[in-house]
Structures are given as structure tokens and as C-alpha cells.
Design an enzyme around this catalytic site. Structure first.
Site, PDB file in Angstrom:
ATOM      1  CB  SER A 181      -1.040   0.219   0.691  1.00 50.15           C
ATOM      2  OG  SER A 181      -1.458   0.681   1.354  1.00 50.15           O
TER       3      SER A 181
ATOM      4  CE1 TYR B  38      -3.257  -2.306   5.284  1.00 46.98           C
ATOM      5  CE2 TYR B  38      -2.679  -0.096   4.687  1.00 46.98           C
ATOM      6  CZ  TYR B  38      -3.162  -1.450   4.396  1.00 46.98           C
ATOM      7  OH  TYR B  38      -3.767  -0.784   3.111  1.00 46.98           O
TER       8      TYR B  38
HETATM    9  N1  NAP Z   1      -8.442   0.126  -1.266  1.00 40.48           N
HETATM   10  C1  NAP Z   1      -7.240   0.990  -0.680  1.00 40.48           C
HETATM   11  O1  NAP Z   1      -7.804   1.843  -0.902  1.00 40.48           O
HETATM   12  C2  NAP Z   1      -6.392  -0.064  -0.471  1.00 40.48           C
HETATM   13  C3  NAP Z   1      -4.904   1.124  -0.682  1.00 40.48           C
HETATM   14  C4  NAP Z   1      -4.035   0.281  -0.912  1.00 40.48           C
HETATM   15  C5  NAP Z   1      -3.840  -1.031  -0.293  1.00 40.48           C
HETATM   16  N2  NAP Z   1      -5.492  -1.990  -0.628  1.00 40.48           N
HETATM   17  C6  NAP Z   1      -4.459  -3.629  -0.219  1.00 40.48           C
HETATM   18  O2  NAP Z   1      -5.479  -4.240  -0.983  1.00 40.48           O
HETATM   19  C7  NAP Z   1      -6.245  -4.907  -1.090  1.00 40.48           C
HETATM   20  C8  NAP Z   1      -7.804  -5.656  -1.200  1.00 40.48           C
HETATM   21  O3  NAP Z   1      -8.190  -4.137  -0.905  1.00 40.48           O
HETATM   22  P1  NAP Z   1      -9.726  -3.823  -1.125  1.00 40.48           P
HETATM   23  O4  NAP Z   1      -9.861  -2.282  -1.255  1.00 40.48           O
HETATM   24  O5  NAP Z   1      -9.744  -4.457  -2.580  1.00 40.48           O
HETATM   25  O6  NAP Z   1     -10.608  -4.207   0.103  1.00 40.48           O
HETATM   26  P2  NAP Z   1     -12.298  -4.978   0.813  1.00 40.48           P
HETATM   27  O7  NAP Z   1     -12.670  -4.590  -0.270  1.00 40.48           O
HETATM   28  O8  NAP Z   1     -11.776  -4.648   2.123  1.00 40.48           O
HETATM   29  O9  NAP Z   1     -10.676  -6.320   0.221  1.00 40.48           O
HETATM   30  C9  NAP Z   1     -10.354  -7.012   0.761  1.00 40.48           C
HETATM   31  C10 NAP Z   1     -10.849  -8.574   0.853  1.00 40.48           C
HETATM   32  O10 NAP Z   1      -9.696  -9.555   1.698  1.00 40.48           O
HETATM   33  C11 NAP Z   1     -10.420 -10.911   2.130  1.00 40.48           C
HETATM   34  N3  NAP Z   1      -9.733 -11.415   2.971  1.00 40.48           N
HETATM   35  C12 NAP Z   1      -9.402 -10.119   3.997  1.00 40.48           C
HETATM   36  N4  NAP Z   1      -8.561 -10.858   4.987  1.00 40.48           N
HETATM   37  C13 NAP Z   1      -8.496 -12.346   4.868  1.00 40.48           C
HETATM   38  C14 NAP Z   1      -7.960 -13.446   5.573  1.00 40.48           C
HETATM   39  N5  NAP Z   1      -7.416 -13.676   6.660  1.00 40.48           N
HETATM   40  N6  NAP Z   1      -8.503 -14.774   4.516  1.00 40.48           N
HETATM   41  C15 NAP Z   1      -8.760 -14.803   3.546  1.00 40.48           C
HETATM   42  N7  NAP Z   1      -9.926 -13.414   3.117  1.00 40.48           N
HETATM   43  C16 NAP Z   1      -9.172 -11.966   3.204  1.00 40.48           C
HETATM   44  C17 NAP Z   1     -11.738 -10.237   2.394  1.00 40.48           C
HETATM   45  O11 NAP Z   1     -12.498 -11.363   2.322  1.00 40.48           O
HETATM   46  P3  NAP Z   1     -13.447 -11.250   3.714  1.00 40.48           P
HETATM   47  O12 NAP Z   1     -13.874 -10.632   5.056  1.00 40.48           O
HETATM   48  O13 NAP Z   1     -14.329 -11.866   3.556  1.00 40.48           O
HETATM   49  O14 NAP Z   1     -12.457 -12.793   4.329  1.00 40.48           O
HETATM   50  C18 NAP Z   1     -11.514  -8.453   1.301  1.00 40.48           C
HETATM   51  O15 NAP Z   1     -12.558 -10.056   0.490  1.00 40.48           O
HETATM   52  C19 NAP Z   1      -6.037  -5.285   0.554  1.00 40.48           C
HETATM   53  O16 NAP Z   1      -4.509  -6.038   0.804  1.00 40.48           O
HETATM   54  C20 NAP Z   1      -5.771  -3.624   0.605  1.00 40.48           C
HETATM   55  O17 NAP Z   1      -4.865  -3.729   2.072  1.00 40.48           O
HETATM   56  C21 NAP Z   1      -6.280  -1.235  -0.592  1.00 40.48           C
END
Ligand code: NAP
Length: 240
Positions: free
Chosen positions: A134, A145
Site C-alpha cells: 500500500s 498496517y
Molecule cells: N482500497 C484501497 O484504497 C487500498 C489501498 C492500498 C492497498 N489496498 C490493499 O488492497 C487489497 C484489497 O483491498 P480492497 O480495497 O479491495 O478491500 P476489500 O474490499 O476489503 O477487500 C479485501 C478482501 O480480503 C479478504 N480478506 C481479508 N482478510 C482475509 C483473510 N484472512 N483470509 C481470506 N480473505 C481475507 C476480504 O474478505 P473476507 O472479509 O470475507 O475475508 C475481502 O474480500 C488489500 O490487501 C488492501 O490492504 C487497498
């Protein structure tokens, strides 16, 4: 047909990645802990998409899921993760602080490390592993984080060396603000969104499709000599 495994594939960025690979005619397995978003994603995405629910940070649950996961994996996308501090009260004791740090390490580091290790014998020559950091790892403000995401970047350097002998690439994507996912757990305010968009050179938030297109590229024939890298997808926000 390539076999793609996308952890965290039921929502947000992971779901867009699953869609993009399915659109290209690949077989896609999406994983996550909750069955409902996984089933909804699998039903909504056109193509060969299978949903398997388990916790990617739990060794026993991964071992139990292994028989259902593909025998050969061409691309592993470790999308699962998120800032587990969001929506949880400030730790008041050292024990609570330790639990909060462990939650972010489990969610963001162990999910990728355990899944990659479990699937290592199934990764095909010329394949790709793509994990998630991130912009937070490169800025002050996000505590455990940010530290967990920085750990992914450091681990990936070793991983690239280990996988390189099989012509498997290992790269990390570090997104900036990506709108329209569950990441902020409903806590994003208009003011904060405007601030984050104001930090970009492009004048907009990123989309899950922006990130998915980068993942598809890193897994493509044109990216076979790109490994051990962190690719920033942030509209220029890091340098402003
Ligand atoms: N959105 C942003 O602005 C942003 C910025 C920088 C980095 N990121 C990174 O991008 C990635 C995706 O995030 P997103 O924005 O798409 O958010 P999101 O919609 O919350 O997606 C995260 C996914 O990970 C799954 N997950 C979390 N912990 C898990 C575990 N222990 N085992 C299996 N599945 C798990 C969640 O499903 P369940 O809860 O059902 O397990 C969810 O589907 C993450 O690594 C996040 O840190 C996001």
C-alpha cells in the site's frame, strides 16, 4: 486455459482482478472468509469462476482447502488484507496493542506468505505471484498496517529470488487510494476522499479496474522479466 487463484477475490480490488482474468478466458478461483460476497462475485462474473471460503491467515484452514484448490496454479494473486485497525477501538493496554499488531500482520503478511508457501509446489513454470502492499507503507500515519505492508515488500525480494529459477515472477502492487471497495468499512468521509484525491496528479481516486489491469499485465507474456518489484498504482500521489 491458465488457472488463477485470487485471495480476497469476493470484493473490491480482488473481485475486479478475478473479473479481468475471467474475461480473458482463464479459470479463476476466488477465496475469502465470508461465503456471501464470494457467492455473489462468482455469480456476477461471466466465465469460469469458483469460490472457496477459508481464512488465508489460518494454516489449518489453508490445509483443509488445498484439495479444492487447482492442481496447477499459473498465477497467485495475494489480494487478501486490509487495515484491521479501521473500526476497532484504540488499544488501551499492551496486550490489546499486541493483538492489534498481530491482526494486521496476520491479515496482510501471513495470508500472503502462507498461501504462497502452500501453493508453491503447484506454481507452474513461467507463472506469477502478485502480492499487495500500500502507499501506506511509504508514508507516516498507518502504524501496524503500514509496517505489515512494508514487510510484504521486503519478503517479496527473497521470494523473487526463490521463484526465479522456475521463471516465476514475484511482484508487489502498492495502491494509493482506491475507491469503491470495502477497505474503509463505511468510514470514508467526503472530506477525506477529497484530500486523498487532491494528493493525486490525475485528480481522481483509483478504481479496482486500474489495479486489475496492472495485475493482468504483471502476469502477461510482456512482463516475464519484471520481478522483485513494487509497482505503485496511485495517480502520482506518493511524490506529491
Ligand atoms: N482500497 C484501497 O484504497 C487500498 C489501498 C492500498 C492497498 N489496498 C490493499 O488492497 C487489497 C484489497 O483491498 P480492497 O480495497 O479491495 O478491500 P476489500 O474490499 O476489503 O477487500 C479485501 C478482501 O480480503 C479478504 N480478506 C481479508 N482478510 C482475509 C483473510 N484472512 N483470509 C481470506 N480473505 C481475507 C476480504 O474478505 P473476507 O472479509 O470475507 O475475508 C475481502 O474480500 C488489500 O490487501 C488492501 O490492504 C487497498
Amino acid at each position: 486455459m491458465r488457472q488463477i487463484v485470487v485471495t480476497g477475490g469476493g470484493t473490491g480490488i480482488g473481485r475486479a482482478i478475478a473479473s479481468a482474468f475471467a474475461r480473458e478466458g482463464n479459470g479463476v478461483v476466488i477465496t475469502g472468509r465470508r461465503t456471501d460476497p464470494l457467492a455473489a462475485a462468482a455469480a456476477a462474473i461471466d466465465g469460469d469462476v469458483t469460490a472457496i471460503a477459508f481464512d488465508a491467515a489460518d494454516p489449518a484452514q489453508i490445509e483443509q482447502a488445498l484439495p479444492q484448490l487447482p492442481a496447477n496454479v499459473d498465477v497467485l494473486v495475494n489480494t487478501a488484507g486490509g487495515n484491521t485497525d479501521i473500526g476497532t477501538p484504540e488499544p488501551a493496554t499492551l496486550a490489546e496493542l499486541a493483538a492489534a499488531w498481530r491482526a494486521n500482520v496476520d491479515s496482510n503478511v501471513l495470508s500472503a506468505v502462507l498461501m504462497t508457501t502452500a501453493l508453491r509446489p503447484r506454481l507452474t513454470q513461467g507463472g506469477a505471484v502478485i502480492s499487495f502492499s500500500s502507499i501506506a507503507a511509504h508514508r507516516a500515519g498507518a502504524g501496524s498496517y503500514a509496517a505489515a505492508k512494508a514487510a510484504i515488500e521486503a519478503w517479496n525480494l527473497s521470494l523473487a529470488g526463490e521463484l526465479g529459477t522456475d521463471q516465476i515472477t514475484a511482484n508487489v502492487i502498492a495502491p494509493g487510494f482506491i475507491d469503491g471497495t470495502e477497505f474503509f468499512r463505511g468510514r470514508m468521509t467526503d472530506e477525506r476522499r477529497e484530500t486523498l484525491i487532491g494528493q493525486t496528479a490525475t485528480g481522481r481516486g483509483g478504481t479496482p479496474d486500474d489495479v486489475a489491469a496492472t495485475v493482468v499485465f504483471l502476469a502477461s507474456p510482456g512482463a516475464r522479466h519484471i520481478t522483485g518489484q513494487v509497482v505503485h498504482v496511485n495517480g502520482g500521489a506518493l511524490s506529491r
